[in-house]
Write a protein that holds these residues in place. Structure first.
Motif, PDB file in Angstrom:
ATOM      1  N   VAL A 158     -12.330 -17.496  11.355  1.00  0.00           N
ATOM      2  CA  VAL A 158     -13.540 -18.122  11.197  1.00  0.00           C
ATOM      3  C   VAL A 158     -13.888 -19.264  11.894  1.00  0.00           C
ATOM      4  O   VAL A 158     -14.955 -19.218  12.451  1.00  0.00           O
TER       5      VAL A 158
ATOM      6  N   ILE B 159     -20.144  -7.333   8.549  1.00  0.00           N
ATOM      7  CA  ILE B 159     -19.744  -8.303   9.450  1.00  0.00           C
ATOM      8  C   ILE B 159     -20.947  -8.692  10.314  1.00  0.00           C
ATOM      9  O   ILE B 159     -20.786  -9.927  11.076  1.00  0.00           O
TER      10      ILE B 159
ATOM     11  N   THR C 238     -24.168  -9.436   9.511  1.00  0.00           N
ATOM     12  CA  THR C 238     -24.545 -10.616   8.868  1.00  0.00           C
ATOM     13  C   THR C 238     -23.706 -11.805   8.936  1.00  0.00           C
ATOM     14  O   THR C 238     -24.293 -12.868   8.925  1.00  0.00           O
ATOM     15  N   SER C 239     -22.643 -11.501   8.661  1.00  0.00           N
ATOM     16  CA  SER C 239     -21.612 -12.689   8.738  1.00  0.00           C
ATOM     17  C   SER C 239     -21.715 -13.504  10.109  1.00  0.00           C
ATOM     18  O   SER C 239     -21.656 -14.780  10.074  1.00  0.00           O
TER      19      SER C 239
ATOM     20  N   LEU D 193     -22.970 -17.352  10.348  1.00  0.00           N
ATOM     21  CA  LEU D 193     -21.894 -18.335  10.653  1.00  0.00           C
ATOM     22  C   LEU D 193     -22.387 -19.016  12.212  1.00  0.00           C
ATOM     23  O   LEU D 193     -22.304 -20.123  12.285  1.00  0.00           O
TER      24      LEU D 193
ATOM     25  N   VAL E 206     -20.794 -21.893   4.436  1.00  0.00           N
ATOM     26  CA  VAL E 206     -20.521 -20.474   4.684  1.00  0.00           C
ATOM     27  C   VAL E 206     -19.369 -20.110   3.573  1.00  0.00           C
ATOM     28  O   VAL E 206     -19.451 -19.269   2.844  1.00  0.00           O
TER      29      VAL E 206
ATOM     30  N   LYS F  83     -19.907 -17.734   0.583  1.00  0.00           N
ATOM     31  CA  LYS F  83     -19.053 -16.351   0.536  1.00  0.00           C
ATOM     32  C   LYS F  83     -18.792 -16.131  -0.885  1.00  0.00           C
ATOM     33  O   LYS F  83     -18.500 -14.878  -1.319  1.00  0.00           O
TER      34      LYS F  83
ATOM     35  N   SER G 298     -20.559 -13.760  -3.349  1.00  0.00           N
ATOM     36  CA  SER G 298     -20.311 -12.237  -3.269  1.00  0.00           C
ATOM     37  C   SER G 298     -19.678 -11.826  -4.636  1.00  0.00           C
ATOM     38  O   SER G 298     -19.779 -10.557  -5.072  1.00  0.00           O
TER      39      SER G 298
ATOM     40  N   GLN H   9     -26.839 -15.266   5.078  1.00  0.00           N
ATOM     41  CA  GLN H   9     -26.007 -15.390   4.222  1.00  0.00           C
ATOM     42  C   GLN H   9     -26.024 -14.747   2.947  1.00  0.00           C
ATOM     43  O   GLN H   9     -25.134 -14.151   2.357  1.00  0.00           O
TER      44      GLN H   9
ATOM     45  N   ASN I  33     -25.278 -11.209   3.603  1.00  0.00           N
ATOM     46  CA  ASN I  33     -24.067 -10.942   3.797  1.00  0.00           C
ATOM     47  C   ASN I  33     -23.248 -10.752   2.555  1.00  0.00           C
ATOM     48  O   ASN I  33     -22.393  -9.878   2.332  1.00  0.00           O
ATOM     49  N   CYS I  34     -23.580 -11.512   1.490  1.00  0.00           N
ATOM     50  CA  CYS I  34     -23.252 -11.638   0.014  1.00  0.00           C
ATOM     51  C   CYS I  34     -23.351 -10.323  -0.564  1.00  0.00           C
ATOM     52  O   CYS I  34     -22.624  -9.614  -1.080  1.00  0.00           O
TER      53      CYS I  34
ATOM     54  N   THR J  39     -21.223  -7.617   1.475  1.00  0.00           N
ATOM     55  CA  THR J  39     -19.997  -7.781   0.853  1.00  0.00           C
ATOM     56  C   THR J  39     -19.765  -7.035  -0.237  1.00  0.00           C
ATOM     57  O   THR J  39     -18.423  -6.429  -0.555  1.00  0.00           O
TER      58      THR J  39
END
Length: 349
Positions: free
Chosen positions: A66, A129, A131-132, A136, A144, A148, A151, A200, A203-204, A207
């Protein structure tokens, strides 16, 4: 009468002789029983308990990935995050294939029917990955790590509505605390941007979708593997990263990253190249360290350590990147990370 007495004495002598011969065997059996009942000494690596070394490797790998990716995306003026993602996926696929060639792992061969079943999983993986990376790039490491956790909220809702599972009020209480801390943290974030937090949130969703869909498709995948068993983690790493390259190349075209890519100043910076490569290598190494740690401990401890590991990552991110914060924002980060640890503990019970 005398004959009977002689026969009795001879039988007694033979019995005594048999007892004397059996005594060492009984003693040996008792020693084996005692030895087997005693706990085995803990396995060691480099003079330290293996479970400690495995856990340390897992925490360092997951945290370093990260931080290194944040450094690569935010510190060198590199404006093509999808290209960096493509490079790291190619690197991971090459590394896992080299491990197979050297006999460290055994991978599922590339088969058309297996790739067809796996491709929907892979598309969700690319979304996760991708969207992560974009989140980030624009959101601080501290926030972040807190977001996370959301999720878990989406995954829990999916478990309820798709798989008809139920959770205790303690679990829902932890999830509510995560949600409140995430919203409070975003509202007090000095560097707030709608773009970063939109990535973000996406991304949730990706994930959670990856976790929920993977659970349903693994039985179908087993029908197409060479050994008719579920795909192991290294084969999943190989398939995910190799099959990710074509969709990522399309994303690069969509975002216009091919134009001027080779003219990026960062590509001529040795520090950027080292950080990007190291981030990809460590990302690949997480597969090995996570399996090693899981083999040394329980799934509950593994999940708990993963949740606890977010705390030092958030702290290091705030300090290393000089991310501006305030007491309210810092409090929301602490509450969110604490809720994540508590959620792991409560759910395991």
């Amino acid at each position: 009468m005398w004959g009977l007495r002689r026969t009795y004495n001879k039988s007694s002598a033979m019995a005594n002789q048999n007892d004397e011969e059996a005594q060492p065997l009984v003693a040996q059996q008792q020693q084996k029983t005692i030895a087997s009942s005693q706990p085995l000494p803990p396995k060691t690596t480099c003079g330290l308990p293996s479970v400690f070394v495995a856990g340390l490797c897992y925490c360092c790998a997951s945290g370093s990935m990260v931080l290194l990716n944040k450094h690569a995306l935010a510190s060198f003026g590199f404006t093509a995050p999808t290209a960096l993602l493509c490079f790291q996926c190619l690197l991971a696929a090459v590394l896992v294939k080299l491990c197979e060639l050297f006999g460290f792992v055994k991978l599922q061969p590339l088969k058309r029917d297996l790739m067809a079943v796996w491709f929907p999983v892979n598309l969700i993986f690319v979304g996760m990955i991708g969207t992560s990376f974009y989140a980030l790039k624009e959101v601080g490491v501290g926030m972040v790590t807190v977001w996370k956790n959301l999720s878990n909220v989406v995954t829990a809702l999916g478990d309820v509505f798709v798989y008809k599972r139920s959770f205790s009020w303690q679990v829902w209480g932890c999830l509510g605390l995560m949600l409140i801390s995430a919203v409070a943290g975003a509202s007090t974030d000095v560097q707030f941007s709608w773009s970063g937090y939109s990535w973000q949130i996406a991304n949730c969703v990706f994930t959670s979708g990856y976790a929920l869909y993977l659970r349903s498709v693994m039985d179908k995948v087993a029908e197409h593997t060479s050994n008719k068993q579920k795909m192991d983690e290294f084969s999943m790493v190989y398939y995910n990263n190799l099959l990710s390259v074509p969709p990522i190349l399309l994303m690069m075209w969509y975002f216009g990253e091919f134009k001027g890519l080779l003219e990026q100043e960062a590509l001529r910076n040795p520090a950027f190249l080292m950080v990007s490569t190291l981030g990809g290598v460590i990302g690949f190494g997480i597969s090995f360290s996570s399996l090693w740690y899981l083999s040394q401990t329980t799934a509950t401890i593994y999940s708990l350590v993963g949740a606890l590991n977010k705390i030092p990552v958030a702290v290091v991110g705030l300090v290393a990147f000089a991310e501006p914060t305030n007491p309210k924002n810092l409090t929301s980060i602490i509450i969110g990370l604490g809720a994540g640890v508590l959620f792991t503990r409560v759910k395991s019970k």
